[in-house]
Design a protein around this motif. Structure first.
Motif, PDB file in Angstrom:
ATOM      1  N   ASP A 162     -58.343  10.604  -9.066  1.00 15.06           N
ATOM      2  CA  ASP A 162     -59.799  10.546  -9.054  1.00 15.06           C
ATOM      3  C   ASP A 162     -60.301   9.781 -10.266  1.00 15.06           C
ATOM      4  O   ASP A 162     -60.591  10.361 -11.306  1.00 15.06           O
ATOM      5  N   LEU A 181     -59.827  19.529  -7.452  1.00 13.98           N
ATOM      6  CA  LEU A 181     -59.285  19.327  -6.123  1.00 13.98           C
ATOM      7  C   LEU A 181     -59.400  20.608  -5.316  1.00 13.98           C
ATOM      8  O   LEU A 181     -59.720  20.581  -4.135  1.00 13.98           O
ATOM      9  N   SER A 189     -54.780  17.406  -9.339  1.00 15.70           N
ATOM     10  CA  SER A 189     -55.695  16.281  -9.385  1.00 15.70           C
ATOM     11  C   SER A 189     -55.477  15.515 -10.685  1.00 15.70           C
ATOM     12  O   SER A 189     -55.401  16.101 -11.755  1.00 15.70           O
TER      13      SER A 189
END
Ligand SMILES: Nc1nc2c(ncn2[C@@H]2O[C@H](COP(=O)(O)OP(=O)(O)OP(=O)(O)O)[C@@H](O)[C@H]2O)c(=O)[nH]1
Ligand SMILES: [Mg+2]
Length: 266
Positions: free
Chosen positions: A85, A96, A115
């Protein structure tokens, strides 16, 4: 420190979740012991299949990753999930966790979910993501799903290094198919037409089909990326997708292609 590292290697190889998380944090933070640990883990890597999942914001990547992970688990496979991300200042599992409705049984059933966020350059992000994938590989995850947004530089880099790259398309993309042609056509091993429950799916399929038919193929036996239709929210088309993934992995294995370098490049 040497003994320490051996201890961490052991814990990671046993799939110890806190140890995996710690190792990935060190890697994300660019700590020297992260690299030291990676070197020690390398002999235990090289087994996992890396599946890159890319597509526009909101195209259904997280839902699809969730479906794929769940299917793999029902087949007795172990799974790791990394979500990249670049826009997020956060890291760790919380973000996440909020965004992905887990069909996958986290941890207990063998799925490790994480994440990844950038702390520096995008190049640093893709590097950290691939290193994190190596940690999961050493931890015995057989499939590692990497979700990335769009076709920025980091995504293309990750796609190039993944063993198989899925590019998500959605109905209503219209002219976007033409626009994304350059970047995406090169990295897609399998096209996923997600949200195929929505109007316009056929049109996108036809457009991609026609682009593929004019794309120059170097050799006759070159891989022709299939287009698999899915409805991630209804868990539809996922078996066919996994079939296409396996087919591509077999195809590239037969040609001795393995994109993830076993030894760190720099
Ligand atoms: N109708 C329909 N909606 C879907 C489908 N797959 C996903 N969605 C919806 O699309 C939205 C985005 O889904 P996500 O899985 O979060 O998409 P994403 O690509 O991970 O999104 P980002 O990570 O924000 O880029 C959600 O509201 C989903 O419910 C599908 O197959 N059909
Ligand atoms: Mg997502």
């Amino acid at each position: 420190m040497q003994e320490d590292i051996a201890g961490w290697v052991e814990r990671i190889r046993q799939g110890d979740v806190p140890a995996i998380s710690r190792a990935i944090s060190w890697i994300e933070d660019g700590e020297a012991r992260g690299q030291e640990l990676l070197q020690a883990l390398l002999p235990h890597t090289g087994r996992a299949a890396l599946i890159g999942v890319t597509g526009a914001v909101g195209s259904g990547k997280s839902n699809l990753v969730d479906c794929l992970a769940a299917l793999l688990q029902t087949r007795g496979k172990t799974v790791g999930i990394l979500a990249v991300d670049p826009s997020s200042p956060f890291s760790g599992g919380a973000l996440l966790g909020d965004r992905i409705r887990m069909r996958t049984q986290a941890n207990e059933a063998g799925a490790y979910i994480r994440s990844m966020a950038t702390r520096g350059s995008l190049g640093g992000l893709s590097r950290a993501t691939l290193d994190a994938a190596r940690v999961l590989d050493a931890a015995g995850k057989e499939y590692i799903l990497i979700e990335t947004v769009g076709v920025g530089q980091a995504e293309v880099e990750i796609a190039r290094l993944a063993d198989v790259t899925l590019v998500l398309l959605t109905p209503g993309m219209g002219d976007d198919v033409q626009a994304m042609k350059a970047g995406v056509m090169e990295i897609a091993d399998v096209f996923v037409l997600n949200k195929s429950d929505l109007p316009g799916a056929e049109r996108v399929e036809q457009e991609v089909q026609s682009l593929l038919s004019v794309a120059p193929r170097v050799e006759e036996e070159e891989w022709q990326p299939p287009i698999v239709k899915t409805v991630a929210t209804e868990n539809k088309g996922v078996e066919q997708l996994l079939e296409a993934i396996e087919k591509y992995l077999d195809f590239s294995k037969a040609r001795g292609r393995r994109k993830l370098p076993r030894v760190s490049q720099d």
